[in-house]
Structure formats: structure tokens, C-alpha cells
Scaffold this motif. Structure first.
Motif, short mmCIF file in Angstrom:
data_model
loop_
_atom_site.label_atom_id
_atom_site.label_comp_id
_atom_site.label_asym_id
_atom_site.label_seq_id
_atom_site.Cartn_x
_atom_site.Cartn_y
_atom_site.Cartn_z
N HIS A 1 -6.64 8.79 -2.47
CA HIS A 1 -6.52 7.35 -2.69
C HIS A 1 -5.62 6.69 -1.64
O HIS A 1 -5.91 5.59 -1.18
CB HIS A 1 -5.99 7.06 -4.10
CG HIS A 1 -7.04 7.09 -5.16
ND1 HIS A 1 -7.55 8.26 -5.65
CD2 HIS A 1 -7.67 6.08 -5.81
CE1 HIS A 1 -8.45 7.97 -6.58
NE2 HIS A 1 -8.55 6.65 -6.68
N VAL A 2 -4.54 7.36 -1.27
CA VAL A 2 -3.66 6.80 -0.24
C VAL A 2 -4.41 6.66 1.07
O VAL A 2 -4.30 5.65 1.76
CB VAL A 2 -2.38 7.68 -0.07
CG1 VAL A 2 -1.64 7.32 1.22
CG2 VAL A 2 -1.46 7.52 -1.26
N THR A 3 -5.23 7.65 1.40
CA THR A 3 -6.00 7.63 2.63
C THR A 3 -6.90 6.40 2.72
O THR A 3 -7.10 5.84 3.79
CB THR A 3 -6.84 8.91 2.75
OG1 THR A 3 -5.96 10.03 2.71
CG2 THR A 3 -7.64 8.95 4.04
N PHE A 4 -7.43 5.97 1.57
CA PHE A 4 -8.35 4.83 1.55
C PHE A 4 -7.71 3.57 0.97
O PHE A 4 -8.41 2.67 0.51
CB PHE A 4 -9.62 5.19 0.76
CG PHE A 4 -10.38 6.32 1.40
CD1 PHE A 4 -11.09 6.11 2.57
CD2 PHE A 4 -10.37 7.59 0.84
CE1 PHE A 4 -11.79 7.15 3.17
CE2 PHE A 4 -11.07 8.63 1.44
CZ PHE A 4 -11.77 8.40 2.61
N VAL B 1 0.86 -1.18 0.00
CA VAL B 1 0.00 0.00 0.00
C VAL B 1 0.90 1.24 0.00
O VAL B 1 1.89 1.30 0.73
CB VAL B 1 -0.92 -0.02 1.24
CG1 VAL B 1 -1.70 1.28 1.35
CG2 VAL B 1 -1.86 -1.22 1.18
N ALA B 2 0.56 2.21 -0.84
CA ALA B 2 1.33 3.46 -0.89
C ALA B 2 1.15 4.24 0.40
O ALA B 2 0.14 4.11 1.10
CB ALA B 2 0.88 4.31 -2.08
N GLU B 3 2.15 5.06 0.70
CA GLU B 3 2.11 5.89 1.90
C GLU B 3 2.15 7.36 1.49
O GLU B 3 2.55 7.70 0.38
CB GLU B 3 3.32 5.55 2.77
CG GLU B 3 3.33 4.09 3.20
CD GLU B 3 4.62 3.69 3.90
OE1 GLU B 3 5.46 4.57 4.17
OE2 GLU B 3 4.78 2.50 4.15
N ILE B 4 1.76 8.21 2.41
CA ILE B 4 1.77 9.66 2.15
C ILE B 4 3.16 10.10 1.69
O ILE B 4 3.29 10.94 0.81
CB ILE B 4 1.32 10.45 3.40
CG1 ILE B 4 -0.17 10.23 3.65
CG2 ILE B 4 1.63 11.93 3.27
CD1 ILE B 4 -1.11 10.81 2.62
N ALA C 1 -0.65 19.06 -9.61
CA ALA C 1 -1.23 19.38 -8.30
C ALA C 1 -2.56 18.67 -8.09
O ALA C 1 -2.83 18.12 -7.02
CB ALA C 1 -1.40 20.89 -8.14
N MET C 2 -3.41 18.65 -9.12
CA MET C 2 -4.70 17.99 -9.01
C MET C 2 -4.52 16.48 -8.83
O MET C 2 -5.21 15.85 -8.01
CB MET C 2 -5.56 18.25 -10.25
CG MET C 2 -6.95 17.67 -10.11
SD MET C 2 -8.02 17.86 -11.55
CE MET C 2 -7.59 19.44 -12.19
N VAL C 3 -3.59 15.90 -9.56
CA VAL C 3 -3.33 14.47 -9.44
C VAL C 3 -2.76 14.14 -8.07
O VAL C 3 -3.14 13.15 -7.45
CB VAL C 3 -2.39 13.99 -10.58
CG1 VAL C 3 -1.83 12.62 -10.29
CG2 VAL C 3 -3.15 14.00 -11.89
N ARG C 4 -1.88 14.99 -7.57
CA ARG C 4 -1.31 14.75 -6.23
C ARG C 4 -2.43 14.73 -5.18
O ARG C 4 -2.44 13.88 -4.29
CB ARG C 4 -0.26 15.79 -5.90
CG ARG C 4 0.54 15.46 -4.65
CD ARG C 4 1.61 16.55 -4.39
NE ARG C 4 2.58 16.12 -3.41
CZ ARG C 4 2.35 16.01 -2.10
NH1 ARG C 4 1.14 16.26 -1.61
NH2 ARG C 4 3.31 15.62 -1.28
#
Length: 173
Positions: free
Chosen positions: A48-51, A5-8, A39-42
Motif C-alpha cells: 500500500h505504501v508503494t502505491f 502519504v505514509a513512507e516505508i 508480518a502479513m499486515v506489514r
């Protein structure tokens, strides 16, 4: 290689990889601007990372140089973004969507994309998805071949027409 899972802390490198993806898709007719959408994609990636909706493939590292974390940003080989479709019409299936899948060009052909896609499908299945959908540029034959190998078949076809120099439709009025 391992999928996690990706992280912040991955957001900057993931944004860079997305920009590389968007630039590459321009050769297949994509209308997306790469850098202008960073910026919008970030921000989307942060959601997405949050979930847990982004997975990354990381290179196996045996030790971290100079005291750095073993999971340094440059160990990300690729990523996949996915989610369960919500807030749309009532359907007879629960649809998972893969919105981006990217593997660094120098690591393609090593199974990284397959591992990422399979891991995303597993996560989507675990949260109740009955089907998984994704978009691929019509002219990107290698991507279309990749997805066909993984069992994806056309379901909907998006058609597009340029309105520049549109003499055909004007003559038909």
C-alpha cells in the motif's frame, strides 16, 4: 496535525498500530489474531505504501529532539489504508475501499479520524472511484456512528453463524 502519504520508514509503527487495532476489534467479535498477523499486515502495508494507499496523521512538531527527524514514528496519530477495488466482477461503479482506519485512543475525538477518512476519499475520488465502501464490526456502535456521520449507509450485510453446537440447522434437515 497534518495528513501525509505514509513512507516505508513508517512500516514498523503502522504495523504496531494495526496490531492495536486488531486487538481492540476482538472485543467486538473480530476473529482476527493481532500479533500472529503482524508480518502479513506489514507486507500488505508495504504494498500500500508503494502505491500511496496509506495516509498517516502526524502530530505537528516544531523541532526534532536530539537531531532526530521531525517526522519521528511516534508522531503518527493514526492511519487509513485504502485502494480501488480491482480484479473483481464487472460493476456499474468504480469502488474504492477503506480497509483500515485507526486513531490512537488518546487522540480520538480530535478530528483525526475524520481528516484521515476525508483525505482517503479525496485520493480515491481523484483516481476515479464513484463510491467508497468499508467494513465495520456490527457490535462497534461508536465506529458505526462515526461512519454514519460521514455519510456511510449499509449496502451489504454480512451474516455469520457459528458451527459450534449447531443443533438448530441439524434439526431442520
Amino acid at each position: 496535525m497534518r495528513v501525509a502519504v505514509a513512507e516505508i520508514s513508517d512500516l514498523d509503527v503502522l504495523s504496531d498500530l494495526w496490531v492495536e487495532l486488531a486487538r481492540g476489534q476482538r472485543e467486538f467479535g473480530s476473529h482476527l489474531h493481532a500479533d500472529e498477523n503482524r508480518a502479513m499486515v506489514r507486507a500488505s502495508m508495504a504494498r500500500h505504501v508503494t502505491f500511496d494507499g496509506i495516509l498517516v496523521a502526524r502530530a505537528e512538531t516544531t523541532s526534532a529532539p536530539d537531531g532526530a527527524s521531525p517526522d519521528a514514528p511516534d508522531d503518527v496519530l493514526g492511519f487509513v489504508m485504502f485502494e480501488v477495488e480491482m480484479g473483481t466482477y464487472e460493476q456499474d461503479v468504480t469502488r474504492g475501499t477503506v480497509s483500515n482506519l485507526f486513531v490512537r485512543p488518546d487522540r480520538r475525538g480530535e478530528g483525526v479520524g475524520s481528516r484521515l477518512l476525508e483525505a482517503a476519499e479525496d485520493k480515491l475520488r481523484d483516481v476515479g472511484a464513484d463510491v467508497v465502501s468499508l467494513d465495520v464490526m456490527a457490535a462497534n456502535e461508536s465506529a458505526r456512528r462515526f461512519y454514519r456521520r460521514h455519510g456511510y449507509r449499509p449496502h451489504r450485510i454480512e451474516l455469520e453463524k457459528s458451527m459450534q453446537n449447531d443443533t438448530h440447522s441439524k434439526e431442520d434437515r
